[in-house]
Write a protein that holds these residues in place. Structure first.
Motif, short mmCIF file in Angstrom:
data_model
loop_
_atom_site.label_atom_id
_atom_site.label_comp_id
_atom_site.label_asym_id
_atom_site.label_seq_id
_atom_site.Cartn_x
_atom_site.Cartn_y
_atom_site.Cartn_z
N SER A 1 37.55 6.07 -22.02
CA SER A 1 38.16 7.33 -21.17
C SER A 1 38.64 8.06 -22.17
N PRO B 1 41.01 11.32 -23.21
CA PRO B 1 42.48 11.77 -22.90
C PRO B 1 42.53 12.60 -22.19
N ALA B 2 43.39 12.82 -21.14
CA ALA B 2 43.71 13.88 -20.29
C ALA B 2 44.00 15.12 -20.80
N ASP C 1 34.52 12.12 -13.45
CA ASP C 1 35.82 11.45 -13.17
C ASP C 1 36.00 9.99 -12.81
N GLU D 1 36.31 19.98 -10.48
CA GLU D 1 37.72 20.31 -10.73
C GLU D 1 38.04 21.81 -10.88
N ARG E 1 40.98 22.68 -14.20
CA ARG E 1 41.05 21.88 -15.31
C ARG E 1 41.74 22.86 -16.46
N GLY F 1 36.33 10.90 -17.75
CA GLY F 1 37.19 12.08 -17.96
C GLY F 1 36.56 13.41 -18.70
N ASP G 1 33.97 17.41 -24.59
CA ASP G 1 33.85 18.09 -23.40
C ASP G 1 32.58 19.26 -23.68
#
Ligand code: ZN
Length: 366
Positions: free
Chosen positions: A4, A6-7, A28, A37, A40, A80, A140
């Motif tokens: 995953s 990181p947030a 997600d 989202e 975000r 994520g 991302d």
């Protein structure tokens, strides 16, 4: 194994005139689909980065794998992450150390991001760098209002090229790279597999002066479109391999000079090589889903052919050639870019792409 990301942290770049949050399509959960989202955190602009407001983004076969969460996606994509890598947008801000770009410029970007440290990056082959990170795959991506990319990866969009065309430069670049690497001018060419990139390869090969273009696929609709885009003959491979004979008799009994393999299907790879003449050139872009059993003796060694693996786009040679081809007016892209949806309708957009009703499907952020 699923990892995953990181947030996302709130932006810390002091760009207070810009929104602190954005819309984004996020992987997600470890399963089918993507999550929308609406708040975000916007990515933070680094000193050597460019912050781009996305206008249009294209759905790629890669995004379909991520949506469907197949074995490849489950092993590669961190949960994520914001997905997507094909896009056109406008620069909103540049980092302190960026001097070649400014806010307001229309840009796209090469989605393969390298550290420019390894052998190939330093010798003109950054597209096969060891340390490549891919937008929307490893970090991302562009299915969001904003994306950050390093300055080195930015491609300014020519004023005569509309956003909807610039948004597909990534897959079009795959087609241009494959066609030009094989060299098709005055040659007979077989394109095996006319999905999105295979169809693009038809119009690129035509524009690049291929003497004859043959295509194979198992979808009659796509074969019809391949003919419309300039293929001389399009064969349905589901009807058996009789087409190999037809190709041979159309090429003095020799077979085609060039094979562009765009399907990744083991059967199509075998048929394609059998239809290639001795001493011909095969450029392979299609990705088989797993290891393939293949007759190396008959198809490569005794044939004395040249085999090229094609990955991504050459930075930046492919992009320059592609821009010139688009500006020449000789590429037929309108039939390939079939649908546009608002980002909020992303489920419809993916369904249109996955069920085959659409070919290249774009999502609009404006
Ligand atoms: Zn793509």
């Amino acid at each position: 194994m699923t990892s995953s990301a990181p947030a996302p942290a709130p932006p810390t770049d002091g760009l207070d005139h810009l929104p602190r949050t954005m819309r984004a399509l996020v992987k997600d959960h470890a399963g089918e689909g993507l999550g929308f989202e609406s708040e975000r955190h916007r990515p933070t602009l680094g000193p050597r980065d460019v912050l781009i407001r996305v206008r249009k983004a294209g759905i790629c076969g890669t995004d379909r794998h991520i949506w469907q969460w197949d074995d490849w996606a489950a092993g590669r994509i961190p949960v994520g992450i914001v997905t997507g890598h094909e896009f056109a947008g406008v620069i909103e801000a540049v980092g302190d150390a960026v001097h070649n770009y400014a806010a307001g410029q229309r840009v796209s970007a090469e989605g393969h991001i390298t550290a420019w440290r390894d052998y190939n990056s330093r010798t003109g082959n950054a597209h096969i760098a060891r340390d490549t990170k891919i937008l929307g795959v490893d970090r991302d991506g562009v299915f969001a209002d904003f994306v950050v990319v390093p300055e080195e990866n930015v491609w300014p969009i020519h004023p005569d090229i509309p956003d909807r065309v610039a948004a597909v430069f990534d897959p079009l670049g795959n087609a241009v790279h494959t066609v030009l690497a094989a060299g098709v001018s005055g040659q007979s060419v077989l394109i095996s597999g006319v999905g999105i990139i295979g169809l693009m390869a038809v119009t690129v090969a035509k524009a690049a002066g291929a003497a004859r273009i043959f295509c194979t696929d198992v979808d009659p609709k796509r074969l019809a479109l391949a003919r419309k885009l300039g293929a001389d003959e399009a064969f349905n491979a589901a009807e058996g391999d009789g087409f190999i004979k037809a190709i041979r008799s159309a090429t003095r009994g020799e077979g085609t000079d060039v094979l562009l393999e765009m399907s990744g299907a083991p059967m199509a790879m075998d048929q394609g090589f059998r239809a290639l003449r001795n001493g011909g050139t095969a450029a392979l872009l299609g990705l088989p889903a797993r290891s393939v059993t293949f007759d190396f003796n008959a198809n490569i060694i005794f044939k004395g052919c040249k085999v090229l693996g094609i990955n991504g786009r050459k930075m930046w040679e492919t992009w320059y050639r592609m821009e010139d081809l688009v500006l020449s007016g000789r590429l037929e892209l309108d039939e390939i870019i079939t649908h546009e949806f608002a980002i909020e309708d992303y489920e419809k957009a993916f369904a249109t792409m996955i069920d085959g009703a659409g070919i290249k499907v774009l999502m609009n952020f404006e």
